[in-house]
Structures are given as C-alpha cells and as structure tokens.
Design a protein around this motif. Structure first.
Motif, mmCIF file in Angstrom:
data_model
loop_
_atom_site.group_PDB
_atom_site.id
_atom_site.type_symbol
_atom_site.label_atom_id
_atom_site.label_comp_id
_atom_site.label_asym_id
_atom_site.label_seq_id
_atom_site.Cartn_x
_atom_site.Cartn_y
_atom_site.Cartn_z
ATOM 1 N N SER A 1 -16.630 -22.677 28.314
ATOM 2 C CA SER A 1 -15.678 -21.565 28.383
ATOM 3 C C SER A 1 -16.398 -20.227 28.294
ATOM 4 O O SER A 1 -16.914 -19.863 27.235
ATOM 5 N N PRO A 2 -16.428 -19.459 29.392
ATOM 6 C CA PRO A 2 -17.019 -18.121 29.315
ATOM 7 C C PRO A 2 -16.247 -17.211 28.357
ATOM 8 O O PRO A 2 -16.833 -16.331 27.720
ATOM 9 N N THR A 3 -14.943 -17.449 28.243
ATOM 10 C CA THR A 3 -14.133 -16.598 27.367
ATOM 11 C C THR A 3 -14.500 -16.786 25.903
ATOM 12 O O THR A 3 -14.552 -15.818 25.135
ATOM 13 N N VAL A 4 -14.752 -18.032 25.494
ATOM 14 C CA VAL A 4 -15.155 -18.277 24.111
ATOM 15 C C VAL A 4 -16.472 -17.570 23.810
ATOM 16 O O VAL A 4 -16.642 -16.938 22.761
ATOM 17 N N SER B 1 -19.205 -13.232 21.301
ATOM 18 C CA SER B 1 -20.113 -12.100 21.464
ATOM 19 C C SER B 1 -19.554 -10.847 20.793
ATOM 20 O O SER B 1 -20.246 -10.164 20.027
ATOM 21 N N LEU B 2 -18.282 -10.541 21.076
ATOM 22 C CA LEU B 2 -17.669 -9.366 20.461
ATOM 23 C C LEU B 2 -17.574 -9.531 18.941
ATOM 24 O O LEU B 2 -17.769 -8.567 18.188
ATOM 25 N N SER B 3 -17.290 -10.739 18.496
ATOM 26 C CA SER B 3 -17.220 -10.993 17.051
ATOM 27 C C SER B 3 -18.564 -10.714 16.387
ATOM 28 O O SER B 3 -18.625 -10.153 15.288
ATOM 29 N N HIS B 4 -19.644 -11.092 17.062
ATOM 30 C CA HIS B 4 -20.977 -10.794 16.534
ATOM 31 C C HIS B 4 -21.218 -9.277 16.494
ATOM 32 O O HIS B 4 -21.819 -8.762 15.544
ATOM 33 N N LEU B 5 -20.754 -8.571 17.515
ATOM 34 C CA LEU B 5 -20.900 -7.112 17.503
ATOM 35 C C LEU B 5 -20.139 -6.505 16.327
ATOM 36 O O LEU B 5 -20.631 -5.593 15.657
ATOM 37 N N MET B 6 -18.939 -7.010 16.078
ATOM 38 C CA MET B 6 -18.150 -6.532 14.950
ATOM 39 C C MET B 6 -18.832 -6.840 13.619
ATOM 40 O O MET B 6 -18.684 -6.098 12.644
ATOM 41 N N ASN B 7 -19.615 -7.925 13.578
ATOM 42 C CA ASN B 7 -20.336 -8.306 12.359
ATOM 43 C C ASN B 7 -21.746 -7.743 12.307
ATOM 44 O O ASN B 7 -22.543 -8.137 11.451
ATOM 45 N N ALA C 1 -23.198 -13.080 25.407
ATOM 46 C CA ALA C 1 -22.790 -12.390 26.636
ATOM 47 C C ALA C 1 -23.557 -12.926 27.842
ATOM 48 O O ALA C 1 -23.006 -13.071 28.938
ATOM 49 N N VAL C 2 -24.834 -13.223 27.634
ATOM 50 C CA VAL C 2 -25.648 -13.805 28.707
ATOM 51 C C VAL C 2 -25.108 -15.182 29.085
ATOM 52 O O VAL C 2 -24.999 -15.525 30.271
ATOM 53 N N GLN C 3 -24.759 -16.000 28.081
ATOM 54 C CA GLN C 3 -24.195 -17.323 28.360
ATOM 55 C C GLN C 3 -22.889 -17.213 29.138
ATOM 56 O O GLN C 3 -22.616 -18.008 30.047
ATOM 57 N N ALA C 4 -22.073 -16.221 28.809
ATOM 58 C CA ALA C 4 -20.817 -16.017 29.545
ATOM 59 C C ALA C 4 -21.096 -15.715 31.014
ATOM 60 O O ALA C 4 -20.394 -16.202 31.905
ATOM 61 N N GLN C 5 -22.161 -14.932 31.259
ATOM 62 C CA GLN C 5 -22.491 -14.600 32.641
ATOM 63 C C GLN C 5 -23.103 -15.786 33.380
ATOM 64 O O GLN C 5 -22.881 -15.951 34.584
ATOM 65 N N LEU D 1 -20.160 -6.662 28.053
ATOM 66 C CA LEU D 1 -20.543 -7.069 26.696
ATOM 67 C C LEU D 1 -22.053 -7.018 26.510
ATOM 68 O O LEU D 1 -22.549 -6.667 25.429
ATOM 69 N N GLN D 2 -22.800 -7.350 27.556
ATOM 70 C CA GLN D 2 -24.254 -7.202 27.478
ATOM 71 C C GLN D 2 -24.627 -5.732 27.267
ATOM 72 O O GLN D 2 -25.522 -5.419 26.475
ATOM 73 N N ALA D 3 -23.942 -4.855 27.974
ATOM 74 C CA ALA D 3 -24.211 -3.425 27.809
ATOM 75 C C ALA D 3 -23.933 -2.985 26.376
ATOM 76 O O ALA D 3 -24.750 -2.277 25.759
#
Length: 448
Positions: free
Chosen positions: A377-380, A385-391, A401-405, A417-419
């Motif tokens: 799941s790219p969405t997961v 990824s965003l959760s890690h940014l928040m943490n 983010a790379v895995q999603a791509q 998200l990579q940006a």
C-alpha cells in the motif's frame, strides 16, 4: 553498483524512464532513476554484444570514473552482472543539445493504469500514449550557443589532459544540460562501444566532429560537412545561419565561428586545431558572460518550474497539518495483494490513530501492517512517512516516501513527501528538485 539497486532505481528499467533518443547515434538505452538517498542518476544499458569481456568493461569504467570536471556529466559507477553492462552517471534534467536545436515540438508521455483481473490474481498493465503538443520550443540564443561551444571545448581539453583524448560519436545528443542549465559533455562517449573497430576514432576525428557541432550551433540543424564546406567556400554565410538568430550577432562573429569550423573540418587531420587552441579561439567570442545559463535558456531556477499548488506550497513552508488534511481526504490508492483479518485490523487501527493525530501509535500500527507483507500500500507508506515527520524523524519519513514512490511511481504525493522530508533534513537543493517533480506529476494528473 548492484544490479538490484539499479533495477529498483529505474522501476525495473521501465519504459517511462527511458530518456535517450533512439537511432544510429544512440544505439544503447539510457534510463533516468533515483537511488534510495534520492540522488537522481542516468543509467546506460548496453546491448549484450557491446562488452563481452566484463573485465575490460570494468577497467574502462574505472578509468573514466576517475575523471571529474564541471564540464562533464560525470560517471558515478557501473555494474557488470551476467550479461548486463551498465554505466551510472550524474542525471542532467534539461535534455540534450539535439533536443534544443533540432526538435521543434515537445513530446509528453501520459500514463494510464488499467486493472486487469482474472481468477484470483490481478495485475496492472501500463499503456503509454505520446501526445505531440502544439507549442514550439524556444530557439537557443546566440550567447548560449557560444557558451555551449566553449564548454564543450573545455571538456575536450580536460579529457585530453587526463589521457582520454578519444571520444566516441561526438554529436549533439552527447551534450546535456544540468540543473543549472550549464552544458556538459556526457561521460558515456568516453567509453568504447559495440561499433569500435568498425570505425576508427582518433583525436583528430574528434576535432572533426567538433567542427560539425559548431555548424549545428550556427545553423540550428545538422548540415552534412561536405555541403557545409561548399557553402563556406562560396562564402554563403546566410545559408549556414539559423534564421532565428537574426540580429543577435555581427557578421564578424559569424564569420569567425565559420572560420573555426572550417579549420576543424580540414581534410588533412594534422591541419586541424587541438582542444586547447579551440578554447583560446572561443573565449573572445563569448557574449553575456555574466548571465546565468538558465536565464539564457529560459529555464526556471531555484524553485518549481510552475506555480505551486496548495499542496506544493504546504511542503515548501513545512505545513504538516495541511498535508495531513490532504492525506485524510485522499483515502487509499493502488493497494495490491490479499488482506488477512490481522492486516486489515492493523490498518484500521493505524488509520484511526492517524485521523486522531496520535502519530506514534499510527507508526506502530502501520509498521505491523507493513511487516506482515501480504498487501502493498503506497498510502500506508505515505501516512507513516508523514507520521514520522510529525515525530521529528525525517530520515525514516524519507525512506517511507521513497517506498511509496517505488510502489506508485507517478503519484505526486510521494514526491511531495520526499520534498518535505528533505527540507527537514536540511537538504535544500534535493528538496527543491523533489518539489518540482511533485508539481509536474500533479499537473499531469490534473490534466488527465
């Protein structure tokens, strides 16, 4: 470099990642790719007959890899596994000289995904449509053409000084433009190829090819050298000159460039100039030397190539709350594989934690989902990824983010998200590149 790494970087040598123009001048395929550390690369994949001796290939690549110059698109590595022979170089995003001089139309690829389902399995088929746009490319300015000639001469002088005077198939497809739009000579031509032995390359023949490139720059098209020499003898400068250049240079400048080209095209090889004398002759001709190449080329620099959308702006200003709202609204896309009750339960708990902004719990539940491995799941990955940014764990955010791509190569959210992660890591230049890529992908999605 391991073959598996290059397969991943190019999405399995996907058709949509091919960046080389085909034909006699480009017998081997070049792909664009992105490594796990987000560095963009160009990967040249030789046909099987090009390098039967793997040891010779590795020795050649090692020698070329020792060259380092701002006038070259430098070699970063190579791969020799089984029948595969690949070279890895710096990626130059702004196309070839041939594209800017000869191609009057732009071609864009639009990708459509069709889900084909049969029995208990499903797989994706990709259909690629090339659509010719109606807009013409901007003709290259005279000052930029002179800069290309000088930088190319400097590249040849540098290579000659390092004992690599031979360059194979020097032509307008071998000159590429970097992030700053400065012209560079591709390192790929410094390697031998499958046609070596059929046509002898000498330092003098390289200079002859340089002369034909000077005529390309002057005329905006490829004129056969024999025909060009007839025009030079008849002093027919007007027939040699690109009509788009009218009023941009004096007759003296044009005459001097033609004189230099005719010296390079001398029948007797010993009468042709060497790279150092070419540099000396071209320096006085330079115009607008204080103007950056990207300005002369009309290429936006230091930001997105187009106005940013609200999501792009949010990445630029690090507005993670806005990105969270977008991810919540988007829902799920492109999930593959069979779900068990446990995996669905982990995903539901992760989604609930994500929705309520309990990002530590979201990371834990999404990790449980990912580690089971029955669904992709790219969405997961994007939400984790965003959760890690928040943490405040940006490296983990970048990895996700790379895995999603990797799962969904044309999904703009993954690039954005990579940006955001790269900005958090202080890698400003790479972040801007990822931001531009996200903008391009988003625009294509909106257009389709």
């Amino acid at each position: 470099m391991p073959l598996t790494m290059l397969r991943t970087a190019t999405s399995g040598f996907a058709v949509e990642n091919i960046v080389s123009e085909h034909g006699e001048k480009a017998p081997n395929v070049v792909y664009k790719g992105k490594l796990e550390n987000q560095r963009r690369i160009a990967v040249k994949r030789f046909n099987r007959a090009a390098w039967p001796d793997s040891r010779q290939f590795l020795e050649e690549a090692k020698t070329v890899g020792q060259l380092r110059s701002p006038r070259l698109a430098n070699l970063l590595g190579c791969c020799s596994e089984g029948d595969e022979r690949l070279l890895v170089a710096e990626f130059m995003p702004h196309e070839t000289l041939a594209k800017h001089l000869f191609h009057c139309k732009l071609v864009n690829k639009i990708t459509f995904s069709i889900e084909l389902t049969g029995g208990h399995s499903s797989k994706k088929a990709w259909i690629f449509f090339a659509i010719l746009e109606t807009g013409e490319t901007q003709p290259m300015k005279w000052a930029m053409r002179l800069r290309v000639a000088l930088y190319l001469a400097e590249a040849l002088e540098y290579c000659t000084s390092k004992g690599r005077a031979l360059y194979h198939d020097l032509n307008a497809y071998r000159i590429v433009f970097g992030d700053d739009a400065n012209p560079r000579l591709s390192c790929f031509g410094l390697m031998k190829n499958s046609r070596d032995g059929k046509r002898r390359v000498t330092p003098e023949s390289v200079i002859y090819s340089f002369g034909t490139l000077l005529l390309d720059l002057l005329s905006g098209k490829h004129i056969p050298p024999s025909h060009a020499l007839d025009l030079i003898r008849d002093r027919n400068l007007q027939m040699l000159t690109d009509s788009c250049l009218e009023g941009q240079f004096s007759n003296d400048d044009g005459t001097e460039l033609v004189r230099l080209a005719s010296r390079c095209l001398q029948y007797e090889p010993r009468e042709r100039p060497n790279p150092r004398s070419l540099v000396t002759a071209l320096i006085p001709l330079q115009k607008e030397t204080e103007v950056p190449s990207h300005v002369l080329m009309g290429i936006p620099q230091g930001g997105s190539a187009m106005p940013l959308t609200p999501l792009g702006e949010a990445c630029l200003r690090r507005d993670l709350t806005f990105i969270h709202e977008i991810l919540e609204k988007l829902g799920y896309k492109d999930d593959e594989g069979a779900a068990t009750e446990d995996t669905l339960n982990s995903k539901k708990k992760g989604d609930s934690a994500f929705r309520h902004k309990d990002f530590k719990a979201a990371i834990d539940f999404y990790t449980q989902f990912i580690e089971v491995g029955t669904m992709v799941s790219p969405t997961v990955f994007a939400r984790r990824s965003l959760s890690h940014l928040m943490n405040e764990t940006p490296q983990e955010a970048l990895n996700d983010a790379v895995q999603a791509q990797v799962i969904s190569p044309i999904w703009h959210i993954a690039s954005y998200l990579q940006a955001a992660a790269l900005f958090a890591l202080g890698r400003e230049n790479e972040a801007q590149i990822a931001l531009r890529e996200g903008s391009v992908l988003e625009e294509k999605q909106n257009a389709s």
